[in-house]
Design a protein around this motif. Sequence first.
Motif, PDB file in Angstrom:
ATOM      1  N   ILE A  42      -5.020  -4.458  -2.909  1.00  8.35           N
ATOM      2  CA  ILE A  42      -5.282  -3.012  -2.864  1.00  8.35           C
ATOM      3  C   ILE A  42      -6.721  -2.806  -2.453  1.00  8.35           C
ATOM      4  O   ILE A  42      -7.636  -3.380  -3.056  1.00  8.35           O
ATOM      5  CB  ILE A  42      -5.003  -2.380  -4.240  1.00  8.35           C
ATOM      6  CG1 ILE A  42      -3.546  -2.646  -4.640  1.00  8.35           C
ATOM      7  CG2 ILE A  42      -5.294  -0.886  -4.205  1.00  8.35           C
ATOM      8  CD1 ILE A  42      -3.252  -2.389  -6.097  1.00  8.35           C
ATOM      9  N   GLY A  46      -7.613   2.602  -2.543  1.00  8.03           N
ATOM     10  CA  GLY A  46      -6.446   2.690  -3.411  1.00  8.03           C
ATOM     11  C   GLY A  46      -5.131   2.501  -2.692  1.00  8.03           C
ATOM     12  O   GLY A  46      -4.073   2.821  -3.241  1.00  8.03           O
ATOM     13  N   LYS A  47      -5.166   1.942  -1.491  1.00  9.13           N
ATOM     14  CA  LYS A  47      -3.949   1.713  -0.720  1.00  9.13           C
ATOM     15  C   LYS A  47      -3.593   0.227  -0.711  1.00  9.13           C
ATOM     16  O   LYS A  47      -4.476  -0.626  -0.664  1.00  9.13           O
ATOM     17  CB  LYS A  47      -4.127   2.214   0.716  1.00  9.13           C
ATOM     18  CG  LYS A  47      -4.328   3.719   0.822  1.00  9.13           C
ATOM     19  CD  LYS A  47      -4.458   4.145   2.277  1.00  9.13           C
ATOM     20  CE  LYS A  47      -4.643   5.654   2.387  1.00  9.13           C
ATOM     21  NZ  LYS A  47      -4.784   6.098   3.796  1.00  9.13           N
ATOM     22  N   VAL A  48      -2.287  -0.058  -0.741  1.00  7.36           N
ATOM     23  CA  VAL A  48      -1.823  -1.435  -0.676  1.00  7.36           C
ATOM     24  C   VAL A  48      -1.953  -1.923   0.766  1.00  7.36           C
ATOM     25  O   VAL A  48      -1.358  -1.354   1.678  1.00  7.36           O
ATOM     26  CB  VAL A  48      -0.362  -1.550  -1.142  1.00  7.36           C
ATOM     27  CG1 VAL A  48       0.144  -2.971  -0.934  1.00  7.36           C
ATOM     28  CG2 VAL A  48      -0.230  -1.157  -2.608  1.00  7.36           C
ATOM     29  N   GLN A  59       3.990   1.585  -8.236  1.00  5.80           N
ATOM     30  CA  GLN A  59       2.910   1.233  -7.318  1.00  5.80           C
ATOM     31  C   GLN A  59       1.758   2.212  -7.443  1.00  5.80           C
ATOM     32  O   GLN A  59       0.589   1.823  -7.391  1.00  5.80           O
ATOM     33  CB  GLN A  59       3.430   1.234  -5.877  1.00  5.80           C
ATOM     34  CG  GLN A  59       2.346   0.931  -4.851  1.00  5.80           C
ATOM     35  CD  GLN A  59       2.907   0.792  -3.449  1.00  5.80           C
ATOM     36  OE1 GLN A  59       3.617  -0.163  -3.158  1.00  5.80           O
ATOM     37  NE2 GLN A  59       2.607   1.758  -2.584  1.00  5.80           N
ATOM     38  N   CYS A  63      -2.062   1.181  -8.261  1.00  7.20           N
ATOM     39  CA  CYS A  63      -3.152   1.515  -7.335  1.00  7.20           C
ATOM     40  C   CYS A  63      -4.242   2.325  -8.030  1.00  7.20           C
ATOM     41  O   CYS A  63      -5.433   2.132  -7.773  1.00  7.20           O
ATOM     42  CB  CYS A  63      -2.600   2.291  -6.135  1.00  7.20           C
ATOM     43  SG  CYS A  63      -1.630   1.278  -5.004  1.00  7.20           S
TER      44      CYS A  63
END
Length: 266
Positions: A42, A46-48, A59, A63
């Motif tokens: 991540i 805050g994004k995968v 998810q 995150c």
Amino acid sequence: MLTKDILNCQLELLAARLPYAVATVIEILGSSSAKPGAKALIDRSGKVKIGWVGGGCAQSMVCSAALDSLKSGVPIVVEVDLNDEVFGAGMPCGGSMRVYVEPILPKPNLWLMGHGHIVENLCEFAHRLGFDVIVNDPQATEERFPKAIQIINDDSRYQQLQPQADDMVVIATHHKGDYDSLTRALQSEAIYIALVSSRKRAGLVLNRLQQEGFSETSLARVRAPAGLDLGAQRPEEIALAIASEMVMVKRGGSGGSMVKKLTTTD
């Protein structure tokens, strides 16, 4: 293949000196789409970037925890309730999961402009404090700065001074490069900029920078004279005062004494 892709992504992030978090599923109770050992990287937004630790709100919770972990620098264990649609992950799968979220923060760089005993001692202190030290000075050598990760001695105008947002800059150029190096430092987002100088000399340099168009807000970023007031006199003590101020800025401390005055009500 996914493990290899995750490793390659980690290497890319490390090479770019970008922070990220590793989320790992460590326990599953009941039904869940993710399995123990599942991982995801991540990024700082805050994004995968890659991987999988569950879909939907699971998810999202992970995150969010990753952002908190990156901010604090402390690992977090996320408890995800897959049964509770309101207070849990919002998708009743009939189980729960625990996810370990670990922040990976690149070492901040300390850019040392100058040479001499203060700078040599500060390089040693900073290395022990977890900084990657870059020394920029015509007289800098590997023998004088064995703990530095990089020595720059062919940059008289300090054009290679390129600190990033979490980096720190200490200028001890004995007045010869104060103006040029401060100009470069103030054009960056370095969190700490310090000038090793007398108050009189610092005032002259800052006045010149103000005449060149730097605002008072920008110039207020410069800590001059550098370091906390420890009453330091020897080069080692001055270096310690500067290193202490760096830790204070990095950790958000006050710089005051930790001694608490006792009262009769304590």
